[in-house]
Motif scaffolding. Structure first.
Motif, PDB file in Angstrom:
ATOM      1  N   GLU A   1      -9.949   0.999   4.230  1.00 46.21           N
ATOM      2  CA  GLU A   1      -8.473   1.301   4.588  1.00 46.21           C
ATOM      3  C   GLU A   1      -8.214   2.511   4.410  1.00 46.21           C
ATOM      4  O   GLU A   1      -7.716   3.479   5.348  1.00 46.21           O
ATOM      5  N   LYS A   2      -8.894   3.211   3.266  1.00 49.99           N
ATOM      6  CA  LYS A   2      -8.506   4.580   2.936  1.00 49.99           C
ATOM      7  C   LYS A   2      -9.071   5.606   3.959  1.00 49.99           C
ATOM      8  O   LYS A   2      -8.814   6.534   4.434  1.00 49.99           O
ATOM      9  N   GLU A   3     -10.602   5.163   4.336  1.00 51.87           N
ATOM     10  CA  GLU A   3     -11.116   5.869   5.134  1.00 51.87           C
ATOM     11  C   GLU A   3     -10.555   5.866   6.665  1.00 51.87           C
ATOM     12  O   GLU A   3     -10.347   7.059   7.356  1.00 51.87           O
ATOM     13  N   ARG A   4     -10.091   4.818   6.944  1.00 51.75           N
ATOM     14  CA  ARG A   4      -9.325   4.576   8.444  1.00 51.75           C
ATOM     15  C   ARG A   4      -7.902   5.690   8.183  1.00 51.75           C
ATOM     16  O   ARG A   4      -7.737   6.255   9.302  1.00 51.75           O
TER      17      ARG A   4
ATOM     18  N   GLU B   1       5.714   9.999  11.676  1.00 48.85           N
ATOM     19  CA  GLU B   1       4.519   9.772  12.713  1.00 48.85           C
ATOM     20  C   GLU B   1       3.572   9.322  12.218  1.00 48.85           C
ATOM     21  O   GLU B   1       2.894   8.097  12.778  1.00 48.85           O
ATOM     22  N   LEU B   2       3.188   9.589  10.778  1.00 44.94           N
ATOM     23  CA  LEU B   2       2.054   8.863  10.090  1.00 44.94           C
ATOM     24  C   LEU B   2       2.136   7.497   9.756  1.00 44.94           C
ATOM     25  O   LEU B   2       1.439   6.687  10.058  1.00 44.94           O
ATOM     26  N   SER B   3       3.488   7.194   9.265  1.00 44.99           N
ATOM     27  CA  SER B   3       4.039   6.100   9.164  1.00 44.99           C
ATOM     28  C   SER B   3       3.842   5.055  10.289  1.00 44.99           C
ATOM     29  O   SER B   3       3.532   3.994   9.854  1.00 44.99           O
ATOM     30  N   ARG B   4       4.380   5.559  11.096  1.00 47.95           N
ATOM     31  CA  ARG B   4       4.112   4.668  12.648  1.00 47.95           C
ATOM     32  C   ARG B   4       2.959   4.485  13.049  1.00 47.95           C
ATOM     33  O   ARG B   4       2.551   3.234  13.385  1.00 47.95           O
TER      34      ARG B   4
ATOM     35  N   MET C   1       0.866  -1.198  -0.029  1.00 49.65           N
ATOM     36  CA  MET C   1       0.087  -0.031  -0.077  1.00 49.65           C
ATOM     37  C   MET C   1       0.913   1.266   0.056  1.00 49.65           C
ATOM     38  O   MET C   1       1.975   1.242   0.694  1.00 49.65           O
ATOM     39  N   ARG C   2       0.419   2.214  -0.858  1.00 50.28           N
ATOM     40  CA  ARG C   2       1.434   3.419  -0.790  1.00 50.28           C
ATOM     41  C   ARG C   2       0.576   4.596  -0.463  1.00 50.28           C
ATOM     42  O   ARG C   2      -0.852   4.678  -1.156  1.00 50.28           O
ATOM     43  N   ILE C   3       0.869   5.508   0.382  1.00 49.11           N
ATOM     44  CA  ILE C   3       0.035   6.615   0.946  1.00 49.11           C
ATOM     45  C   ILE C   3       0.930   7.787   0.404  1.00 49.11           C
ATOM     46  O   ILE C   3       2.027   7.906   0.897  1.00 49.11           O
ATOM     47  N   GLU C   4       0.236   8.770  -0.143  1.00 49.55           N
ATOM     48  CA  GLU C   4       0.744   9.853  -0.817  1.00 49.55           C
ATOM     49  C   GLU C   4      -0.100  11.296  -0.049  1.00 49.55           C
ATOM     50  O   GLU C   4      -1.245  11.048  -0.121  1.00 49.55           O
ATOM     51  N   VAL C   5       0.571  12.020   0.749  1.00 49.63           N
ATOM     52  CA  VAL C   5      -0.334  13.076   1.377  1.00 49.63           C
ATOM     53  C   VAL C   5       0.540  14.364   0.838  1.00 49.63           C
ATOM     54  O   VAL C   5       1.773  14.595   0.688  1.00 49.63           O
TER      55      VAL C   5
ATOM     56  N   ILE D   1      -6.680   8.587  10.514  1.00 43.10           N
ATOM     57  CA  ILE D   1      -5.519   8.338  11.304  1.00 43.10           C
ATOM     58  C   ILE D   1      -4.701  10.040  11.008  1.00 43.10           C
ATOM     59  O   ILE D   1      -3.967  10.609  11.828  1.00 43.10           O
ATOM     60  N   LEU D   2      -4.759  10.368   9.572  1.00 41.31           N
ATOM     61  CA  LEU D   2      -4.279  11.504   9.158  1.00 41.31           C
ATOM     62  C   LEU D   2      -4.608  12.732   9.988  1.00 41.31           C
ATOM     63  O   LEU D   2      -3.867  13.558  10.410  1.00 41.31           O
ATOM     64  N   GLN D   3      -6.037  12.795  10.046  1.00 45.57           N
ATOM     65  CA  GLN D   3      -6.462  14.023  10.908  1.00 45.57           C
ATOM     66  C   GLN D   3      -6.017  13.884  12.395  1.00 45.57           C
ATOM     67  O   GLN D   3      -5.792  14.777  12.880  1.00 45.57           O
ATOM     68  N   GLU D   4      -5.997  12.650  13.161  1.00 45.14           N
ATOM     69  CA  GLU D   4      -5.741  12.587  14.179  1.00 45.14           C
ATOM     70  C   GLU D   4      -4.370  12.906  14.345  1.00 45.14           C
ATOM     71  O   GLU D   4      -3.878  13.656  15.342  1.00 45.14           O
TER      72      GLU D   4
END
Length: 81
Positions: free
Chosen positions: A59-62, A24-27, A1-5, A66-69
């Motif tokens: 998973e994207k919703e979660r 922190e987001l990765s952790r 899974m790749r996440i780009e912000v 997590i990003l918001q938190e």
């Protein structure tokens, strides 16, 4: 899974904030999805955006939560000296 912000260039962040946010987001994502390899990238762009490549809709919703938190709790984990 790749996440780009991506964060809008107009957003002023302290030095080192992008790398700290990525770490922190990765952790947090790896804690939530230990069975998935999550590669997190945070960079400046023209607008704020979250892309989750290779993940299911739930998973994207979660990850969005997590990003918001993570963003809202920056004063707890981002240390400027």
């Amino acid at each position: 899974m790749r996440i780009e912000v991506t964060i809008a260039k107009t957003t002023v962040l302290p030095a080192g904030a992008l790398d700290a946010l990525a770490g922190e987001l990765s952790r947090r994502i790896n804690d939530t999805f230990p069975d998935r390899d999550g590669n997190v990238t945070v960079r400046y762009a023209t607008a704020n955006n979250l892309s989750v490549i290779g993940g299911a809709k739930d998973e994207k919703e979660r990850i969005s939560e997590i990003l918001q938190e993570t963003w809202e709790s920056a004063e707890d984990w981002f240390i400027t000296e």
